[in-house]
Design a protein around this motif. Structure first.
Motif, PDB file in Angstrom:
ATOM      1  N   VAL A  41       0.854  -1.189   0.000  1.00 45.04           N
ATOM      2  CA  VAL A  41       0.000   0.000   0.000  1.00 45.04           C
ATOM      3  C   VAL A  41       0.885   1.232   0.000  1.00 45.04           C
ATOM      4  N   LEU A  43       0.354   5.137   0.570  1.00 43.89           N
ATOM      5  CA  LEU A  43      -0.624   6.100   1.054  1.00 43.89           C
ATOM      6  C   LEU A  43      -0.109   7.514   0.836  1.00 43.89           C
ATOM      7  N   CYS A  45      -1.177  11.016   1.693  1.00 43.80           N
ATOM      8  CA  CYS A  45      -2.159  11.583   2.619  1.00 43.80           C
ATOM      9  C   CYS A  45      -1.779  13.013   2.979  1.00 43.80           C
ATOM     10  N   TYR A 138      -9.986   8.657  -1.497  1.00 46.37           N
ATOM     11  CA  TYR A 138     -10.492   7.547  -0.685  1.00 46.37           C
ATOM     12  C   TYR A 138     -11.149   8.047   0.601  1.00 46.37           C
ATOM     13  N   HIS A 139     -10.843   9.276   1.022  1.00 51.63           N
ATOM     14  CA  HIS A 139     -11.464   9.814   2.248  1.00 51.63           C
ATOM     15  C   HIS A 139     -12.981   9.947   2.105  1.00 51.63           C
ATOM     16  N   HIS A 147     -14.296  -0.686   3.696  1.00 55.67           N
ATOM     17  CA  HIS A 147     -12.980  -0.703   4.352  1.00 55.67           C
ATOM     18  C   HIS A 147     -12.600  -2.138   4.748  1.00 55.67           C
ATOM     19  N   LEU A 165      -3.443   4.731  -2.305  1.00 51.70           N
ATOM     20  CA  LEU A 165      -4.583   5.437  -1.726  1.00 51.70           C
ATOM     21  C   LEU A 165      -4.261   6.923  -1.652  1.00 51.70           C
ATOM     22  N   SER A 167      -5.687  10.352  -0.234  1.00 52.72           N
ATOM     23  CA  SER A 167      -6.711  10.667   0.760  1.00 52.72           C
ATOM     24  C   SER A 167      -6.323  11.916   1.546  1.00 52.72           C
ATOM     25  N   GLU A 170      -6.030   9.690   7.063  1.00 53.41           N
ATOM     26  CA  GLU A 170      -5.643   8.279   7.107  1.00 53.41           C
ATOM     27  C   GLU A 170      -6.891   7.396   7.087  1.00 53.41           C
ATOM     28  N   LEU A 175      -3.280  -0.056   9.214  1.00 53.84           N
ATOM     29  CA  LEU A 175      -2.018   0.432   8.658  1.00 53.84           C
ATOM     30  C   LEU A 175      -0.829  -0.018   9.503  1.00 53.84           C
ATOM     31  N   LEU A 184       3.997  -0.850   3.855  1.00 58.06           N
ATOM     32  CA  LEU A 184       3.347   0.445   3.718  1.00 58.06           C
ATOM     33  C   LEU A 184       4.375   1.505   3.355  1.00 58.06           C
ATOM     34  N   GLN A 186       4.412   5.674   2.781  1.00 49.09           N
ATOM     35  CA  GLN A 186       3.516   6.796   3.075  1.00 49.09           C
ATOM     36  C   GLN A 186       4.212   8.114   2.809  1.00 49.09           C
TER      37      GLN A 186
END
Length: 854
Positions: A41, A43, A45, A138-139, A147, A165, A167, A170, A175, A184, A186
Motif C-alpha cells: 500500500v 498512502l 495523505c 479515498y477519504h 474498508h 490510496l 486521501s 488516514e 495500517l 506500507l 507513506q
C-alpha cells in the motif's frame, strides 16, 4: 426500461487525470514515490490543495507499469458499486499489461459485493507482474464494509498488486500491520510541499512572473509550500507583474483563502464566468453539455477549455478535453461561496443536473441530485422506476441510503416508494422491515380506488414471496392467488429478472425452492404454475427450473424437456443468469445420467459462451468452472481439476470458507480424488455445520455423503456409516434419488452395507431398497441384488423384525427375550407372517427372507 440503458459506471472516473505541458514536473517528488513503489500500500495523505493527485498521475505516467485508476465520489459508498468500479479499474490494468481482461471484471450485470470481492482475489492472483491500482479521494468512502473488504483484499492479494490510496485523512485500515511488515509506503504534506526551487520554476519559468529570490522566499515561507496557495497567489499576480504587497499580505492559512479567492480570483473574472463557476461547483465532474444544462450557459465548453488553458484550477479527466473537474479545494470554496450568496438557486441547479443525468442514463447521479434539490416527487418517480434494476445490480446500500432521506409521512403518501424499499429489505433478508413498509403502503392506499392497482399487486406478490422464504406455503399461495385477481397481473420486480436463488448453482437448494425440501416444492410449485400460468410473472422462470431440477432429482426424466426449455425461454427474456445457468446445468446432468457423453459437454460450452457475450455476474462463471471440474473428476481427468483447486487454494482459509458451498463442495471432491482425506474432512465438517444451522437440506445431504466417503477412505468405518445413515434418514421422507446415484458405485456399496445392517427404520429400508434397485440398473457390474417380494412389502416393521430373528435361527422364546415380548405375542406375529408370506413353516419363511435379503 431496458437493462442496456441502465449503467451506473462512468468512464471518466476510470481515467488517469491528464495535465498540460505547462504543469511543473516534480522530479524529486516522483523519485520519492518511486522509492516506495514495492510496498503493498502506498498512502498519499495530505489536506486539500497539496497536489496529491497530480503527483501520483505524474509518477504513474513515468513508470511504464500497468495501472488502473479510480476517482471516487460519495455515491461509491455502495459496496456493489465500489467493487464493480474496482473490477473495471483492474480490467484496465490487465489490458495495459497486454492480457485479455477476464469476463469476470468486465461487468454489465453486477454481483453482490461479497461475491465480487472473492472473485477479484482470483483475478489478482493471475497477474504475472507488478501493477498498480490508484484509489483517488479515498477519504470520501465512509461505508465500513468497503474498508473491511479492502482490508481483506490487501491481506490476501498477490504480492504483485500495489494499491495507491490518495486521501485527505488516514483511512480506517490496519495500517500498523502493514508498517510492521514493511508493506506500507507513506507520503504526507511534508513531502508534497513545494521547495523554494520548485516555487522559482513555477513563478518564473512556467508563469513568466520574473520574481526575485527574495520574493519567492517570502511566498514560499508564507504559504509553507502549500501548492494551492501558491497557485492562488500566482493567479492574483498575473497581469500585475508581481506585487510585493500581495506577497506579504497573502497567507496560506485556510481562514484567509475564501476571501482571497473571492477578491483576487473570482472578481477578476468576467461576471458570466463567475456565475458559471459558482453554479457548476455542485458537480464532481464537468462536461460542456452538462454545465450548459446546469448553468444555462451555451458557451460552457469554451469556458471550461479557457479555464483549463489558464490553469484556473480545472483538471482535464480525459485525453480529448471532454470531461474536467475543479481542483477539489477550488470546488469546495466555490460551493461554500454559492451556499452563502446564492443558496436559493441550489435546488434549481441540482434539479437541472438531475434532468441531465437522467437523460444520459446515469440514474444514481440523477436521483442524488433530485434529493439534494429537495425535489421529492422527482426523486420518488426515479427511485420507483429504477429500483428493480438497482436491486438486480445489488445496489441495496444505495437504496437504503436514499430511504433515510424520506420521512414517514411522505412514504405513507407514496405507497409505490414504500414497496421499492420493502423489496430492498426482503432481498436483504430483513423480512420484518419489509412487512412494516408494506403495512405503511397499505395505509397509504386506503380510500384510493384508482391509479394504484400496480401497488396492490406488488404488495400481495411481495407478501407471497416473503411467506415462501418463511416456508409458509399455504399463506404464500393465498397471497399470490389474490394477486392474480387484480390488474396488471405481473410484478415489475420479478419481470426484470432479479436473482432469487441466493447465488446457488442448483436452484432446488435455494430458499426460493424451500432449501431442498422436495415435498414442499412438490406442493408449492405445481400450485403456483396453475395460479400464475397466464400472468406473465417473472417467478415462473424459477418455477420452471425448480420443476426441472425436481424431476431430475427424482430420476423422472419424461417431463424434463418441457421444463428445461421453458426455463431457458423465460430466463432469456430477462437475461436472468440465476435461471439460465442452472437450466444448462440440469440439461448437462441429464445427458450425463443417460450416458450421452458426446452431447454432455455441449450445453456447458453454450452457456459459457453466453456468459462471455452477455457479461454474466462473476459468480455464475465461477459456478460453471466448478461444475466443469466435477465433470472432469467423474471422467478421471484429474490434472485440470487439481489445477483449479490449486488456484482456489491461493486464497487464505478464511476466504475459501467465505465462498459459496457449491465451490467448496467441489474443492472437497478434488481433495477426495487426490486422497487428501484430512483436508476433505476439515472442509466438509465445516460445511456440515453450516448446512445444519441454515437448514439447507439438499446441501446437507450432499455434504454427509461426501463426508462418509472421506471417513471410509480413512477406515473410520463407524463415522462413515453414521454419516451415510443420517443422509438416508434426511433424504428418505423427501424422495431424493439422483443425489445418491450421481456419486457412483462407491456410494452404492455403502448404501448396500447399511441396508444389510438393518440399522434403519422400515421406511428407510424401503427407501434404500428402491434406491438400490435403481442402482442395480445404473451400475450392473456391482454385486447388488435387491429382490423385494410383494408379500414382504406387506409386513409391518415389528413383523419384519421378528422374521429377521427367525432368519438368524432364534426360537420363539429367544425372540421373545430379545424383543421383550411374551411368547404368546411372538406366536401371534409368526402366524401373521406365515399368512402374509403365504408359507406354512419357518423354513419357507426363511427362504422368502433370503430371496429379499431383508
Amino acid at each position: 426500461m431496458d437493462q442496456g440503458k441502465y449503467s451506473s459506471l462512468i468512464a471518466t472516473k476510470l481515467h488517469v487525470p491528464t495535465y498540460g505541458s505547462d504543469l511543473l514536473h516534480r522530479h524529486q517528488l516522483v523519485e520519492e514515490i518511486d522509492e516506495v513503489r514495492t510496498a503493498r500500500v502506498i498512502l498519499i495523505c495530505a489536506p486539500a490543495g497539496f497536489g496529491k493527485t497530480t503527483a501520483v498521475s505524474q509518477w504513474i505516467t513515468s513508470i511504464g507499469k500497468p495501472a488502473g485508476w479510480l476517482s471516487l465520489d460519495e455515491a461509491d459508498n455502495d459496496p456493489a458499486r465500489f467493487w464493480r468500479y474496482f473490477a473495471k479499474a483492474l480490467s484496465m490494468a490487465q489490458r495495459e499489461a497486454g492480457r485479455e481482461a477476464s469476463a469476470m471484471l468486465d461487468l454489465t450485470y453486477a454481483a453482490s459485493a461479497d461475491n465480487l470481492l472473492s472473485m477479484l482475489l482470483e483475478e489478482i492472483a493471475a497477474m504475472p507482474t507488478d501493477y498498480y491500482l490508484v484509489l483517488d479521494d479515498y477519504h470520501l468512502i465512509k461505508e465500513r464494509s468497503i474498508h473491511e473488504g479492502l482490508q481483506t483484499l490487501l491481506q490476501h492479494a498477490s504480492p504483485f498488486l500495489h494499491v495507491i490510496l490518495i486521501s485527505r485523512e488516514e483511512p480506517p485500515l490496519s495500517l500498523h500491520r502493514l508498517r510492521v511488515r514493511k508493506q506500507l509506503g507513506q507520503l504526507g504534506a511534508e513531502h508534497l510541499r513545494f521547495n523554494e526551487e520548485e516555487c522559482r520554476q513555477l513563478f518564473n519559468e512556467l508563469l513568466g512572473l520574473d520574481l526575485s529570490y527574495e520574493d519567492i522566499h517570502v511566498l514560499s515561507k508564507r504559504t509553507e509550500g502549500w501548492i494551492a496557495g501558491l497557485q492562488l497567489a500566482a493567479l492574483s499576480m498575473q497581469g500585475k507583474g508581481g506585487s510585493t504587497v500581495t506577497m506579504h499580505s497573502f497567507s496560506g492559512n485556510d481562514k484567509y483563502v475564501e476571501d482571497y479567492l473571492t477578491e483576487e480570483v473570482l472578481k477578476r473574472l468576467p461576471e458570466s464566468v463567475q456565475q458559471f463557476l459558482l453554479k457548476t461547483s455542485i458537480l464532481p465532474r464537468l462536461s460542456g453539455e452538462l454545465c450548459a444544462a446546469v448553468a444555462s450557459e451555451p458557451d460552457a465548453h469554451a469556458i471550461l477549455e479557457m479555464l483549463a488553458r489558464t490553469n484556473s484550477f480545472v483538471v482535464p479527466l480525459d485525453g480529448v478535453n471532454e470531461w474536467y473537474r475543479y481542483h477539489h479545494l477550488f470546488a469546495d470554496l466555490l460551493h461554500t461561496h454559492l451556499r452563502k450568496t446564492y443558496s436559493e438557486q441550489l435546488p434549481t441547479l441540482h434539479v437541472a443536473a438531475s434532468r441531465w443525468f437522467e437523460g444520459h442514463g446515469w440514474m444514481t447521479e440523477a436521483i442524488d441530485h433530485a434529493l439534494k434539490g429537495s425535489d421529492w416527487s422527482r426523486a420518488t418517480r426515479l427511485i420507483v422506476e429504477h429500483a428493480p434494476w438497482m436491486l438486480k445490480q445489488h445496489e441495496n446500500v444505495t437504496l437504503r441510503r436514499w430511504m433515510r432521506r424520506f420521512d414517514t409521512v411522505w412514504l405513507k403518501s407514496h405507497p409505490e416508494l414504500c414497496i421499492a424499499f420493502a423489496w430492498m429489505h426482503a432481498l436483504s433478508d430483513e423480512l420484518e422491515q419489509a412487512e412494516a413498509l408494506l403495512h405503511l403502503a397499505e395505509d397509504g392506499l386506503h380510500g384510493k380506488k384508482e391509479g394504484l392497482e400496480e401497488c396492490r399487486v406488488e404488495i400481495w406478490v411481495l407478501r407471497g414471496y416473503v411467506q415462501l422464504i418463511l416456508r409458509n406455503i399455504a399463506l404464500s399461495l393465498s397471497y399470490l392467488e389474490e394477486s392474480v385477481k387484480m390488474k396488471p397481473k405481473f410484478s415489475r420486480y420479478f419481470i426484470v429478472g432479479i436473482e432469487l436463488n441466493g447465488d446457488e448453482a442448483f436452484v432446488l437448494r435455494s430458499r426460493v425452492a424451500l432449501s431442498g425440501y422436495l415435498s414442499k416444492v412438490s406442493e408449492f410449485y405445481p400450485a403456483i404454475r396453475t395460479i400464475w400460468k397466464h400472468s406473465g410473472l417473472g417467478i415462473l422462470a424459477y418455477g420452471s427450473i425448480v420443476m426441472a431440477e425436481l424431476y431430475y432429482e427424482k430420476n423422472e426424466f419424461e417431463q424434463l424437456t418441457y421444463f428445461v426449455q421453458r426455463a431457458l425461454q423465460l430466463g432469456s427474456n430477462t437475461m436472468n443468469f440465476g435461471v439460465l445457468v442452472p437450466a444448462y446445468l440440469v440439461l448437462t446432468r441429464w445427458r450425463k445420467a443417460e450416458k450421452r457423453g458426446a452431447e454432455m459437454w455441449l450445453p456447458l460450452a453454450e452457456i459459457a459462451e453466453l456468459c462471455r457475450q452477455r457479461k454474466a455476474p462473476p459468480h455464475w462463471i465461477a459456478f460453471l468452472d466448478a461444475f466443469r471440474v466435477r465433470l472432469l473428476l467423474d471422467g478421471n481427468q484429474r490434472g485440470e481439476a487439481e489445477q483449479w483447486a490449486s488456484q482456489f487454494e491461493k486464497m487464505s482459509k478464511d476466504l475459501i470458507h467465505s465462498r459459496h458451498e457449491f465451490e467448496r463442495l467441489t474443492l472437497a471432491r478434488v481433495y477426495l480424488s487426490a486422497k487428501r482425506e484430512n483436508e476433505a474432512c476439515e472442509l466438509l465438517t465445516r460445511l456440515k455445520h453450516e448446512t445444519e444451522v441454515k437448514d439447507r437440506l439438499g446441501s446437507r445431504i450432499e455434504t454427509l455423503i461426501l463426508l462418509s466417503q472421506a471417513y471410509h477412505s480413512q477406515k473410520r468405518h463407524h463415522e462413515a456409516a453414521e454419516c451415510i445413515r443420517t443422509a438416508v434418514m434426511l433424504a428418505a421422507p423427501e424422495g431424493y434419488v439422483r443425489i445418491f446415484l450421481d456419486e457412483g458405485p462407491e456410494v452404492a456399496k455403502m448404501l448396500y452395507a447399511l441396508y444389510k445392517s438393518k440399522a434403519c427404520s422400515r421406511q428407510e429400508l424401503d427407501y434404500m431398497a428402491s434406491l438400490l434397485k435403481t442402482m442395480e440398473k445404473e451400475f450392473p457390474a456391482l454385486d447388488i441384488q435387491i429382490r423385494v417380494s410383494p408379500e414382504l412389502d406387506k409386513l409391518t416393521e415389528r413383523e419384519a423384525e421378528v422374521l429377521s430373528l427367525i432368519g438368524e435361527g432364534l426360537s420363539n422364546a429367544e425372540i421373545a427375550g430379545r424383543l421383550h415380548l411374551t411368547i404368546g405375542t411372538v406366536k401371534v406375529y409368526v402366524h401373521q407372517i406365515y399368512a402374509k408370506l403365504q408359507v406354512r413353516n419357518r423354513t419357507q419363511a426363511v427362504v422368502k427372507l433370503r430371496e429379499s435379503e431383508l
